[in-house]
Design an enzyme around this catalytic site. Structure first.
Site, short mmCIF file in Angstrom:
data_model
loop_
_atom_site.label_atom_id
_atom_site.label_comp_id
_atom_site.label_asym_id
_atom_site.label_seq_id
_atom_site.Cartn_x
_atom_site.Cartn_y
_atom_site.Cartn_z
N GLU A 23 27.57 -33.24 -16.22
CA GLU A 23 27.83 -34.28 -17.09
C GLU A 23 26.91 -35.23 -17.54
O GLU A 23 27.05 -35.67 -18.60
CB GLU A 23 29.05 -35.23 -16.20
CG GLU A 23 30.19 -34.42 -15.93
CD GLU A 23 31.10 -34.28 -16.90
OE1 GLU A 23 30.98 -34.83 -17.80
OE2 GLU A 23 32.15 -33.45 -16.64
N GLU A 29 28.05 -41.93 -22.40
CA GLU A 29 28.25 -41.01 -23.09
C GLU A 29 27.48 -41.31 -24.62
O GLU A 29 27.59 -42.29 -25.31
CB GLU A 29 29.70 -40.91 -23.54
CG GLU A 29 30.22 -39.96 -24.44
CD GLU A 29 31.80 -40.10 -24.71
OE1 GLU A 29 32.36 -39.23 -25.74
OE2 GLU A 29 32.37 -40.98 -24.12
#
Length: 292
Positions: A110, A132
């Site tokens: 991730e 992100e």
């Protein structure tokens, strides 16, 4: 959860001057069971993953080219894990090692900054990012309050307002994460807690990643019909099945598997069966954490 933007990974490649790299067991190579918990500074969990092993799994997290440099520390991980006594502490030693390998494999994927020819190997660059890259939306479900932007943050890249709300409530913070989602990008202990919370929390009809990887979960008839069987592949389905699973081979799932087999090799254990979710039906797109 979140995948790191290709442009930033490309910039890491361009900025790197090739040099020596730490020796690793290699993807999928089982080196013989290792004493991975020498030292006592991590308590019981430290008997499974020592500070040295943590640093071996995340070899480049403190590289100056990684935005997360200095954020993800062993001490923060151990402190966060203390809130979840069953995490890495269920079953025999091999099962405990497999859970920790799986957790760091999924979260390493991730947050990866790696690429196929990266120094140290593609799987040495987990935990390179905190947040992100270029989120496409604020991830606000209209059925829940929206008081910020709930893009991926932390090791598991937690997304969506309802996840921030539920996580905060379960951690005893009330609506604090809903009101201030950036806490997951500024408080490393809380950031790790959010990832372990997601790992340990069942999301009916989804089981928790924890109960799957320690082999407590048994598939229902619906699960069996959808090809959802016990193993690491089901944890991928839980985390991001709506995007990655049931679509045949794809590079995202393959990367997750590469992290896991590499980390199992470092722990000296076998990864077990059912590593992929290529032919598993996903549970659905609007259950707890889904990405993109």
């Amino acid at each position: 959860m979140r995948l790191i933007g290709s442009l930033l990974i490309f910039s890491l490649v361009l900025s790197f001057v090739l040099g020596g790299s730490a020796q690793i067991c290699g993807s999928g190579v089982v080196c013989g069971e290792r004493d991975t918990g020498h030292g006592t500074d991590g308590g019981d969990l430290g008997k499974i993953i020592s500070r040295e092993m943590f640093e071996d799994l995340l070899q480049y997290t403190n590289d100056e080219r990684c935005p997360a440099s200095g954020f993800y520390t062993y001490d923060a991980f151990i402190e966060a894990a203390q809130a979840f006594p069953a995490f890495g502490n269920s079953g025999n030693e091999t099962v405990r090692k497999r859970e920790i390998a799986a957790f760091f494999a999924q979260t390493g994927h991730e947050t990866t900054g790696g690429w196929p020819d990266a120094p140290g190997g593609e799987y040495a660059w987990g935990y390179c990012f905190i947040s992100e890259v270029s989120p496409p939306s604020p991830y606000c479900d209209p059925n829940y309050p929206c008081r910020g932007k709930y893009y991926g943050r932390g090791p598991i890249q937690l997304t969506w307002n309802y996840n921030y709300l539920r996580c905060g409530e379960d951690l005893g913070l009330g609506e604090e994460l809903l009101n201030n989602p950036d806490l997951l990008a500024t408080d490393p202990v809380l950031s790790f807690k959010s990832a372990i919370w997601f790992w340990m929390t069942a999301q009916p009809p989804k089981p928790s990643c924890h109960e799957v990887i320690i082999d407590e979960w048994k598939p229902s008839a619906n699960d069996a019909n959808a090809g959802r069987l016990p193993g690491y592949g089901l944890t991928t389905n839980i985390i991001n099945g709506g995007i990655e699973c049931g679509k045949g081979w794809n590079s995202f799932v393959a990367n997750r598997i590469g992290f896991f087999t590499t980390f199992c090799g470092k722990f000296g254990i076998q990864p077990g069966d059912n590593l992929d979710c290529y032919n598993q039906g996903p549970y659905g797109l609007n259950l707890m954490a889904q990405s993109m």
